[in-house]
Enzyme design. Structure first.
Site, mmCIF file in Angstrom:
data_model
loop_
_atom_site.group_PDB
_atom_site.id
_atom_site.type_symbol
_atom_site.label_atom_id
_atom_site.label_comp_id
_atom_site.label_asym_id
_atom_site.label_seq_id
_atom_site.Cartn_x
_atom_site.Cartn_y
_atom_site.Cartn_z
ATOM 1 N N CYS A 116 -6.154 -5.060 9.898
ATOM 2 C CA CYS A 116 -6.787 -4.048 10.757
ATOM 3 C C CYS A 116 -8.242 -4.474 10.992
ATOM 4 O O CYS A 116 -9.175 -3.716 10.766
ATOM 5 C CB CYS A 116 -6.689 -2.653 10.159
ATOM 6 S SG CYS A 116 -7.336 -2.478 8.485
ATOM 7 N N GLY A 175 0.830 -1.197 0.000
ATOM 8 C CA GLY A 175 0.000 0.000 0.000
ATOM 9 C C GLY A 175 0.866 1.249 0.000
ATOM 10 O O GLY A 175 1.823 1.371 -0.761
ATOM 11 N N LYS A 188 4.112 0.598 7.023
ATOM 12 C CA LYS A 188 4.752 -0.373 7.904
ATOM 13 C C LYS A 188 6.199 -0.647 7.508
ATOM 14 O O LYS A 188 7.069 -0.794 8.364
ATOM 15 C CB LYS A 188 3.929 -1.664 7.941
ATOM 16 C CG LYS A 188 2.600 -1.487 8.671
ATOM 17 C CD LYS A 188 1.872 -2.784 8.862
ATOM 18 C CE LYS A 188 0.578 -2.551 9.640
ATOM 19 N NZ LYS A 188 -0.352 -1.638 8.948
#
Length: 389
Positions: free
Chosen positions: A343, A230, A234
């Site tokens: 998530c 994405g 992270k």
């Protein structure tokens, strides 16, 4: 704009969103077409719309209907205002209430999916997953999420970052979920123009997301593949605490369009690769899979997603997660790690998914597993670190 005029605009926008428009696009388009509305007006209207989306079921109960007008009526009643001070209160206000509207509405029963603002079909699964904390977590998700920043510890300490941000009118405090996390308490709208942000010293990132990145067991000099990269939050978080070789892939490369600029600001090299390049590369020390998911842990930030999810979409998502886990297992070297994260708050996407994977791949074992909820001070996240023997 008067408060009543803002509510009238929110009614119009809410109806558009209920008809299928995406919330962020509808708000942006409304702002372009209504240049008379200042930045404070646009921000206030966005807050109204997102508040309604987070609490759609309980506000529909209070307002006696499911359209924009009823939902905003429910919001006004919930705030303790007299609806007659809003509806019919001026030339740009919503039309006056009818007798039927005055008589409609009820207060939701406590500890129900309606009061908690969750889809009815998902409520039992959520209770099975979260147990006695379900209602408390659901209530926490009915309000706006706090803004968090990740301090690039390769460039400065957290205390120094807080001082630098304070000098630009952005007040922060330490957040306990990660050694790099700070919570913004004032001035959040100034962040993207602040020098610490522009210089790559801080990044916008939820504290739970940072805590997941902290669980990635990469040692100095090792190679990390972020398979569902994405925007790269992270992989940049991992790179902020350990030196190594960082590779990013996403099935939709356009999602990574901001990654080069973000990596350059942070002073990190991240190589973007295609799937054939991943398959041709030597196995990686660690593969991070931040998998596509329901997003149920972050519905405070994307409340529209709560109402767009269906049982069929959830089943499809679980199958996609399963396929990605099976695919990425081959990219992990022996004695390496596969880190699986979502998530999501749901066991079907988290612990159940991992246990099923371990049953199919006995060469892997569970090294560590954590679940984060809004009660921990961030979004809902799940992370499992899997070791390949």
């Amino acid at each position: 704009m008067t408060p009543a005029a803002r509510i009238n605009a929110a009614i119009e926008l809410t109806d558009r969103i209920l008809d299928g428009a995406l919330a962020d696009r509808a708000l942006a388009e409304w702002g372009r077409k209504n240049r008379y509305a200042g930045s404070k007006d646009r921000a206030a209207i966005a807050d109204l719309v997102y508040n309604v989306l987070r609490r759609k079921r309980s506000l529909a109960a209070l307002g006696g209907g499911a359209d924009g007008r009823a939902l905003l009526l429910g919001l006004v009643r919930d705030s303790g205002q007299d609806p007659d001070d809003v509806f019919g209160a001026g030339p740009y206000a919503p039309a006056p209430l009818t007798d039927a509207e005055r008589a409609a509405g009820h207060v939701p029963q406590p500890d129900t999916s309606e009061a908690a603002d969750f889809p009815q079909w998902l409520w039992s699964d959520l209770r099975d997953t979260l147990g006695d904390t379900t209602t408390e977590i659901a209530n926490a998700m009915r309000s706006r999420a706090q803004v968090h920043l990740r301090v690039n510890l390769a460039k400065l300490r957290r205390d120094d970052a807080i001082a630098a941000l304070s000098a630009e009118g952005i007040e922060c405090q330490l957040h306990p979920l990660s050694p790099a996390a700070v919570a913004v308490t004032a001035g959040a709208r100034k962040i993207r123009n602040a020098q610490p942000y522009l210089q790559g010293k801080v990044e916008l990132q939820d504290a739970s997301s940072q805590a997941v990145a902290d669980m990635v067991p990469l040692r100095p000099g090792e190679r990390l593949l972020d398979f569902c990269a994405g925007g790269g939050g992270k992989v940049l978080a991992v790179a902020g605490r350990v030196q190594g070789e960082f590779v990013a892939h996403d099935a939709e490369p356009r999602r990574m369009k901001d990654l080069p600029a973000r990596a350059a600001r942070a002073g990190v090299d991240v190589t973007q690769v295609t799937l054939p390049e991943v398959e041709d590369a030597p196995p990686f020390d660690t593969v991070l899979v931040d998998a596509p998911c329901s997003g149920s842990g972050s519905w405070r930030r994307d409340p529209q997603g709560k109402w767009l999810l269906t049982p069929e979409k959830l089943d499809q998502t679980v199958q996609v997660q399963r396929a990605i886990l099976d695919q990425t297992a081959q990219f992990v070297r022996p004695q390496g790690h596969l880190v699986y994260a979502t998530c999501s708050l749901l066991d079907a996407e988290n612990a159940d998914q991992v246990q099923a994977f371990l049953g199919r791949h006995p060469q892997f074992s569970l090294a560590e597993e954590k679940r984060f909820t809004p009660l921990d001070g961030g979004d809902g996240f799940y992370c499992a670190v899997l070791y390949r023997a």
